[in-house]
Write a protein that holds these residues in place. Sequence first.
Motif, PDB file in Angstrom:
ATOM      1  N   VAL A   1       0.854  -1.181   0.000  1.00 13.93           N
ATOM      2  CA  VAL A   1       0.000   0.000   0.000  1.00 13.93           C
ATOM      3  C   VAL A   1       0.893   1.235   0.000  1.00 13.93           C
ATOM      4  N   GLN A   2       0.457   2.257  -0.713  1.00 11.11           N
ATOM      5  CA  GLN A   2       1.170   3.533  -0.769  1.00 11.11           C
ATOM      6  C   GLN A   2       0.314   4.597  -0.104  1.00 11.11           C
ATOM      7  N   ILE A   3       0.906   5.337   0.811  1.00  6.78           N
ATOM      8  CA  ILE A   3       0.200   6.360   1.583  1.00  6.78           C
ATOM      9  C   ILE A   3       0.869   7.693   1.307  1.00  6.78           C
ATOM     10  N   THR A   4       0.112   8.638   0.755  1.00  5.00           N
ATOM     11  CA  THR A   4       0.607   9.995   0.518  1.00  5.00           C
ATOM     12  C   THR A   4       0.099  10.887   1.650  1.00  5.00           C
ATOM     13  N   ALA A   5       1.008  11.407   2.432  1.00  2.38           N
ATOM     14  CA  ALA A   5       0.653  12.181   3.625  1.00  2.38           C
ATOM     15  C   ALA A   5       1.111  13.616   3.451  1.00  2.38           C
ATOM     16  N   ARG A   6       0.199  14.531   3.762  1.00  2.00           N
ATOM     17  CA  ARG A   6       0.516  15.954   3.709  1.00  2.00           C
ATOM     18  C   ARG A   6       0.173  16.666   5.018  1.00  2.00           C
ATOM     19  N   THR A   7      -0.567  15.995   5.883  1.00  2.00           N
ATOM     20  CA  THR A   7      -0.904  16.556   7.196  1.00  2.00           C
ATOM     21  C   THR A   7      -0.556  15.529   8.263  1.00  2.00           C
ATOM     22  N   GLU A   8      -0.534  15.981   9.511  1.00  2.00           N
ATOM     23  CA  GLU A   8      -0.209  15.076  10.605  1.00  2.00           C
ATOM     24  C   GLU A   8      -1.295  14.035  10.827  1.00  2.00           C
ATOM     25  N   ALA A   9      -2.525  14.361  10.424  1.00  2.00           N
ATOM     26  CA  ALA A   9      -3.604  13.374  10.588  1.00  2.00           C
ATOM     27  C   ALA A   9      -3.385  12.155   9.697  1.00  2.00           C
ATOM     28  N   ASP A  10      -2.709  12.343   8.544  1.00  2.00           N
ATOM     29  CA  ASP A  10      -2.432  11.206   7.655  1.00  2.00           C
ATOM     30  C   ASP A  10      -1.373  10.282   8.229  1.00  2.00           C
ATOM     31  N   LEU A  11      -0.598  10.752   9.219  1.00  2.00           N
ATOM     32  CA  LEU A  11       0.481   9.955   9.803  1.00  2.00           C
ATOM     33  C   LEU A  11       0.067   9.273  11.094  1.00  2.00           C
ATOM     34  N   GLU A  12      -1.182   9.353  11.475  1.00  2.00           N
ATOM     35  CA  GLU A  12      -1.616   8.672  12.690  1.00  2.00           C
ATOM     36  C   GLU A  12      -1.469   7.154  12.520  1.00  2.00           C
TER      37      GLU A  12
END
Length: 323
Positions: free
Chosen positions: A133-144
Amino acid sequence: MASLNLSINGPSIKSSYQSVVNASAPPAGSSSTYGQWVLLSVQAPLASAFQDSGNKESVLKVQSTGDGELEELIEDFSEGRIQFAFVKVKDPNTGLPKYALIAWCGAGVPERTKGYFTSHLNAVSKVLHGYHVQITARTEADLEPTNILKKVADASGANYTAGGSAPLRAKGPPPAVKSKPVFAASSGATISFNPIIAARNASLRQKTGDDGWGEDAPPVSRSEIQKVQSAYKPTRVNMDELRNQKQAPSRFNGTSTADDRPSDIVGGGYKPVGKVDIAAIRAAAREKKDDRPTPVKGAYEPVGKVDISAIRSKAQKPSERRS
């Protein structure tokens, strides 16, 4: 900064990637947010006021490696950097190890650098291959950690345990099944009355009447359909009478004379020449005197052959001739 250099730190990146792939199983009693990872960061080239930094390459380097709770990995992400993490976690559905590629572009990254984030991600995904799976994170909520595990579980597409085929069932009573409401029509049901529509219909009936025609409509004089005679009337032509009629002479058929021609016809200026005698024209041309002007002879006379030695002798001085 348009390109990303992967060869300078290539050996360290490859060894760190293999260490995550070949990592042992998590220890017993570890939580669901336990994982092993390698964190890579993009190092921008040093900008100089006397050099054009547009052609320089960015460098990918290993920032950190580790294992433990995913919260420790999240603390290493920076708002002003572009970073990539290759993480090994346990699938909440199957309990099997799964790999995730986290691409991070912080809000503090310059706008010019953000434009290269997609191209950097394509280059890194070829090096850190084999992820689920690929996760594109731009905010801290995406890194939870819970959001990361949820995306891993959604990408697995199965809800089975690692040792058997029995599906995982949620505890508690089953959810209630929704059904459509049933409306029973009764014989005494009435349609709702709208006063606005009723008033409009009443005003229309007063203007047009019950038959739908207005007050100025003509009175009805016929109660049944009557047959109307057709307006078409054929014209009969007597062909014998037309043939016996004397036709007036035409000015175009060549039968009329010059006296019969009407006075309104204007004759053309063209007159046919007839047969041309070429011999007579040539004889008249020979007898005719030539009236062309006499050519005037020019003053130019050709010199002919020039004697260079005579010209040179004439050009000598008297003193040279005596000697």
